[in-house]
Motif scaffolding. Structure first.
Motif, PDB file in Angstrom:
ATOM      1  N   PHE A 262       0.720  -0.999  -0.047  1.00  0.00           N
ATOM      2  CA  PHE A 262      -0.522   0.486  -0.084  1.00  0.00           C
ATOM      3  C   PHE A 262       0.531   0.672   0.288  1.00  0.00           C
ATOM      4  CE2 PHE A 262       0.730  -1.000   4.222  1.00  0.00           C
ATOM      5  CZ  PHE A 262       1.651  -0.520   4.660  1.00  0.00           C
ATOM      6  N   LEU A 263       0.236   2.220  -0.485  1.00  0.00           N
ATOM      7  CA  LEU A 263       0.921   3.493  -0.662  1.00  0.00           C
ATOM      8  C   LEU A 263       0.810   4.801   0.486  1.00  0.00           C
ATOM      9  CD1 LEU A 263       2.950   4.570  -1.730  1.00  0.00           C
ATOM     10  CD2 LEU A 263       1.690   5.160  -3.812  1.00  0.00           C
ATOM     11  N   LEU A 264       0.995   5.260   1.475  1.00  0.00           N
ATOM     12  CA  LEU A 264       0.854   6.352   2.731  1.00  0.00           C
ATOM     13  C   LEU A 264       0.961   7.531   1.976  1.00  0.00           C
ATOM     14  CD1 LEU A 264       2.171   4.798   6.040  1.00  0.00           C
ATOM     15  CD2 LEU A 264      -0.319   5.310   4.425  1.00  0.00           C
ATOM     16  N   ARG A 265      -0.605   8.737   2.152  1.00  0.00           N
ATOM     17  CA  ARG A 265       0.053  10.263   1.917  1.00  0.00           C
ATOM     18  C   ARG A 265      -0.395  10.521   2.728  1.00  0.00           C
ATOM     19  NH1 ARG A 265       0.352  10.407  -3.632  1.00  0.00           N
ATOM     20  NH2 ARG A 265      -0.660   8.616  -4.504  1.00  0.00           N
ATOM     21  N   PHE A 266      -0.317  12.261   2.717  1.00  0.00           N
ATOM     22  CA  PHE A 266      -0.515  13.009   3.915  1.00  0.00           C
ATOM     23  C   PHE A 266      -0.878  13.875   3.332  1.00  0.00           C
ATOM     24  CE2 PHE A 266       3.805  15.123   4.673  1.00  0.00           C
ATOM     25  CZ  PHE A 266       4.642  13.728   4.666  1.00  0.00           C
ATOM     26  N   MET A 267      -1.551  15.058   4.590  1.00  0.00           N
ATOM     27  CA  MET A 267      -2.329  16.028   3.884  1.00  0.00           C
ATOM     28  C   MET A 267      -2.669  17.346   4.612  1.00  0.00           C
ATOM     29  SD  MET A 267      -4.441  16.359   0.349  1.00  0.00           S
ATOM     30  CE  MET A 267      -4.352  17.876   0.597  1.00  0.00           C
ATOM     31  N   THR A 268      -2.812  18.202   5.380  1.00  0.00           N
ATOM     32  CA  THR A 268      -2.023  19.037   5.384  1.00  0.00           C
ATOM     33  C   THR A 268      -0.629  19.353   6.097  1.00  0.00           C
ATOM     34  OG1 THR A 268      -3.188  20.692   3.818  1.00  0.00           O
ATOM     35  CG2 THR A 268      -1.134  21.619   3.639  1.00  0.00           C
ATOM     36  N   SER A 269       0.915  20.094   5.675  1.00  0.00           N
ATOM     37  CA  SER A 269       2.196  19.406   6.078  1.00  0.00           C
ATOM     38  C   SER A 269       2.130  21.580   6.714  1.00  0.00           C
ATOM     39  CB  SER A 269       2.752  19.370   5.921  1.00  0.00           C
ATOM     40  OG  SER A 269       3.120  17.582   5.676  1.00  0.00           O
ATOM     41  N   HIS A 270       2.472  22.011   7.249  1.00  0.00           N
ATOM     42  CA  HIS A 270       2.516  23.482   7.533  1.00  0.00           C
ATOM     43  C   HIS A 270       3.854  24.017   7.275  1.00  0.00           C
ATOM     44  CE1 HIS A 270       2.255  27.574   9.308  1.00  0.00           C
ATOM     45  NE2 HIS A 270       1.260  27.421   9.005  1.00  0.00           N
ATOM     46  N   PRO A 271       4.113  24.382   7.138  1.00  0.00           N
ATOM     47  CA  PRO A 271       6.277  24.883   6.706  1.00  0.00           C
ATOM     48  C   PRO A 271       6.348  25.313   7.982  1.00  0.00           C
ATOM     49  CG  PRO A 271       4.660  25.740   4.460  1.00  0.00           C
ATOM     50  CD  PRO A 271       3.602  25.987   5.368  1.00  0.00           C
ATOM     51  N   ARG A 272       5.997  25.577   9.527  1.00  0.00           N
ATOM     52  CA  ARG A 272       6.876  25.980  10.375  1.00  0.00           C
ATOM     53  C   ARG A 272       6.662  24.335  11.235  1.00  0.00           C
ATOM     54  NH1 ARG A 272       2.704  28.690  15.000  1.00  0.00           N
ATOM     55  NH2 ARG A 272       1.779  26.479  14.347  1.00  0.00           N
ATOM     56  N   ASP A 273       5.927  23.529  11.376  1.00  0.00           N
ATOM     57  CA  ASP A 273       6.307  22.290  12.011  1.00  0.00           C
ATOM     58  C   ASP A 273       6.791  21.465  10.913  1.00  0.00           C
ATOM     59  OD1 ASP A 273       5.081  23.433  14.154  1.00  0.00           O
ATOM     60  OD2 ASP A 273       3.312  23.725  13.114  1.00  0.00           O
ATOM     61  N   ALA A 274       6.823  21.318   9.420  1.00  0.00           N
ATOM     62  CA  ALA A 274       7.440  19.818   9.015  1.00  0.00           C
ATOM     63  C   ALA A 274       9.484  20.384   9.119  1.00  0.00           C
ATOM     64  CB  ALA A 274       6.505  20.323   7.388  1.00  0.00           C
ATOM     65  N   GLY A 275       9.694  19.213   9.284  1.00  0.00           N
ATOM     66  CA  GLY A 275      11.238  19.426   9.248  1.00  0.00           C
ATOM     67  C   GLY A 275      11.797  18.168   8.674  1.00  0.00           C
ATOM     68  N   MET A 307      -0.167  37.293   7.717  1.00  0.00           N
ATOM     69  CA  MET A 307      -0.883  36.414   7.732  1.00  0.00           C
ATOM     70  C   MET A 307      -0.941  35.613   8.977  1.00  0.00           C
ATOM     71  SD  MET A 307      -0.285  34.443   3.769  1.00  0.00           S
ATOM     72  CE  MET A 307      -0.974  35.182   2.913  1.00  0.00           C
ATOM     73  N   ASN A 308       0.498  35.430  10.323  1.00  0.00           N
ATOM     74  CA  ASN A 308       0.021  34.908  10.982  1.00  0.00           C
ATOM     75  C   ASN A 308       0.886  33.410  10.710  1.00  0.00           C
ATOM     76  OD1 ASN A 308       0.554  35.059  14.166  1.00  0.00           O
ATOM     77  ND2 ASN A 308      -1.484  33.571  13.958  1.00  0.00           N
ATOM     78  N   ARG A 309       1.736  33.389  10.063  1.00  0.00           N
ATOM     79  CA  ARG A 309       2.452  31.953   9.763  1.00  0.00           C
ATOM     80  C   ARG A 309       3.433  31.379  10.371  1.00  0.00           C
ATOM     81  NH1 ARG A 309      -0.587  28.439   6.631  1.00  0.00           N
ATOM     82  NH2 ARG A 309       1.309  27.642   5.455  1.00  0.00           N
ATOM     83  N   HIS A 310       4.249  32.227  10.963  1.00  0.00           N
ATOM     84  CA  HIS A 310       5.581  31.997  11.364  1.00  0.00           C
ATOM     85  C   HIS A 310       6.556  31.027  10.863  1.00  0.00           C
ATOM     86  CE1 HIS A 310       3.264  32.902  15.446  1.00  0.00           C
ATOM     87  NE2 HIS A 310       2.458  32.271  14.570  1.00  0.00           N
ATOM     88  N   TYR A 311       6.482  31.418   9.822  1.00  0.00           N
ATOM     89  CA  TYR A 311       7.914  31.458   8.886  1.00  0.00           C
ATOM     90  C   TYR A 311       7.925  31.864   7.706  1.00  0.00           C
ATOM     91  CZ  TYR A 311       4.938  29.775   5.510  1.00  0.00           C
ATOM     92  OH  TYR A 311       3.053  29.354   5.090  1.00  0.00           O
ATOM     93  N   ASP A 312       9.945  32.627   7.233  1.00  0.00           N
ATOM     94  CA  ASP A 312       9.216  33.573   6.233  1.00  0.00           C
ATOM     95  C   ASP A 312       9.743  32.843   5.011  1.00  0.00           C
ATOM     96  OD1 ASP A 312      12.261  32.249   6.885  1.00  0.00           O
ATOM     97  OD2 ASP A 312      12.613  34.506   7.263  1.00  0.00           O
TER      98      ASP A 312
END
Ligand code: SAH
Ligand code: SF4
Ligand code: F3S
Length: 473
Positions: A262-275, A307-312
């Motif tokens: 099987f194949l796993l996917r995911f959404m959504t990732s936030h650039p602040r928390d993905a690493g 936008m209060n996104r917490h990354y640049d």
């Protein structure tokens, strides 16, 4: 007042089942199988909720149909993300007055994110009197009870009390597809991006227990599902609220270690928390699709702050560089908003530059839509609509060019696909990144993975041939 996640108890679920049984008996007494239609607007989260609504309806004895016409109950699962989404709902609900006239006893329910906004629920109550019931996302598990009330009393019901959010395990599900499945791993959002309505209508971030998620995914694999998407508004903050905190990468790794193809996917990732840990985990497991949806929203740091996104944008670019370093084959998609309040031509150029530099496989592009109650709706917005539209067109043209080039680059490559159906003479299949590939082959291959050599492309799809043992692409 502190507000906490509410866990729906097995006792409460049992009560809802009893309502299902009562509704079933109500229809048996009338000696016919009633029909139900569920119409879904919005994102995959809503699609997943609709699968539960269909499950509950089936438990109440309904057969699921695919049109409003002639349905005994209609449930419209709404979206509030942009004004356009809401206008479509008001338009379609308005038209149901006539449908209802043609079908005595038809019951109409509205639910979903739009109904999480008190002003929208109130408008339905006052001006759309043919709607029998309204419930917000927190009350979805109570649908059998609400339906029963409407059927037995003939009165309208409004279940729109606000809540920090509920978690409900054990709801029935009727899935739309036999190969692809959605699995919500968490609900709500705590980010409060200044333009976004989701945290207001879906409540606070809350995670399902890992054992419940794992059990569900195991069950799906056993039932033959091949393409499983884990859902959350910000999956990278999964587990922070659990009694024993656990992070998303660890959950993903545990799932990727389950036996089966099987194949796993995911959404959504936030650039602040993905690493890095997430990207390393994706790279490590063949069962995790090399596909990442990482919304950037804007290329301008000034706008990202508003936008209060917490990354640049520098941080965002670093993330992409690392992800591509460990997964050179990564398929990358994103969301972008054009015309956020105060966006200047200079800000917009930063967005275009980011797109040109990153070269996304696909972009989901939106023009800013003010949402009542969000901070951005109150911000000064001097840019004329025509200017925003012009920017939007420029952005789309840039991305279309990039997508076409990347699409063309597939020719001659070998890709792994999941064969998922038939269209005329050809089989249809999807790459790990979700691209449509048409191939010649036997119908018996539907539901299997295969290696395919890409031979041609059209604007929207690829054409390929099944790779034979030992053949080189
Ligand atoms: N949780 C996801 C996105 C959910 S909404 C995330 O944070 O990435 C999907 C997309 O809709 C967002 O990424 C954003 O690009 C867009 N969107 C949300 N609110 C919007 C608004 N008020 N106007 C225009 N686009 C919006
Ligand atoms: Fe909305 Fe931001 Fe939450 Fe996504 S992360 S749902 S854009 S508030
Ligand atoms: Fe719409 Fe709600 Fe999804 S607002 S985008 S359906 S979370």
């Amino acid at each position: 007042m502190e507000r906490k996640t509410v866990q729906i108890t097995p006792q409460q679920i049992a009560e809802q089942r009893a309502y299902c049984d009562a509704i079933k008996r109500y229809w048996q007494a009338q000696k016919r199988t009633p029909l139900a239609f569920v119409d879904t607007y919005g994102c995959q989260q809503n699609e997943a909720d609709s699968e539960h609504l269909r499950g509950m309806l089936q438990d109440c004895g309904y057969a699921i149909c695919d049109t409003e016409e002639g349905a005994d109950v209609i449930v419209i699962n709404t979206c509030a993300i942009r004004e356009h989404a809401e206008q479509r709902v008001y338009g379609n609900v308005g038209a149901l007055v006539h449908t209802k006239r043609r079908h005595e006893g038809q019951k109409i329910f509205l639910c979903g994110c739009m109904m999480g906004q008190p002003h929208a629920a109130e408008r339905i109550k006052k001006s759309y009197r043919h709607v029998d019931g309204v419930f917000n996302p927190h009350q979805l598990w109570r649908f059998p009870e609400l339906l029963s009330t409407v059927l037995t009393t003939g009165k309208r019901v409004f279940a729109v009390e606000d809540s920090a959010g509920v978690i409900c395990e054990g709801l029935p599900t009727v899935r739309q597809n036999t190969l692809k499945a959605w699995v919500s791993i968490m609900y709500g959002c705590n980010n409060f991006c200044s333009y976004c309505i989701v945290p207001y209508v879906r409540g606070r971030e809350r995670s399902r227990a890992p054992q419940d998620v794992i059990a569900e995914v195991r069950g799906l694999i056993a039932a033959g599902y091949k393409d499983i998407t884990l859902l959350g508004q910000n999956v990278n903050s999964y587990g922070k609220d659990l009694p024993e905190p656990m992070d998303f990468s660890d959950l993903l790794a545990q799932l990727a270690e389950l036996p089966g193809e099987f194949l796993l996917r995911f959404m959504t990732s936030h650039p602040r928390d993905a690493g890095k840990k997430l990207f390393d985990t994706m790279a490590k497991y063949p069962k995790i699709a090399k596909q990442l949806h990482l919304p950037f929203q804007s290329g301008s740091d000034r706008i990202l702050k508003a936008m209060n996104r917490h990354y640049d944008s520098a941080h965002y670019r670093e993330l992409i560089a690392y992800a591509r370093q460990v997964m050179p084959e990564l398929i990358l998609t994103s969301d972008v908003i054009v015309g956020f309040p105060g966006e200047t031509e200079a800000d917009f150029s930063e967005t275009l530059k980011l797109i040109a530099d990153v070269r996304y496989d696909a972009l989901f592009t939106f023009i800013f839509s003010p949402r009542k109650g969000t901070p951005a709706a109150e911000m000064d917005d001097p840019t004329p609509k025509a200017e925003k539209n012009a920017r939007f067109d420029r952005l789309v043209a840039l991305q279309d060019g990039i997508s076409a080039e990347l699409h063309h680059d597939y020719i001659g490559k070998t890709v792994r696909v999941l064969i998922d159906g038939k269209d005329g003479e050809l089989l249809t299949s999807r790459t790990e990144g979700g691209r449509l590939v048409r191939i010649k082959g036997d119908e018996a291959l539907i539901g299997t993975f295969a290696d395919v050599i890409i031979t041609d492309n059209t604007t929207w799809s690829l054409v390929g041939k099944l790779k034979k043992e030992g053949e080189h692409g």
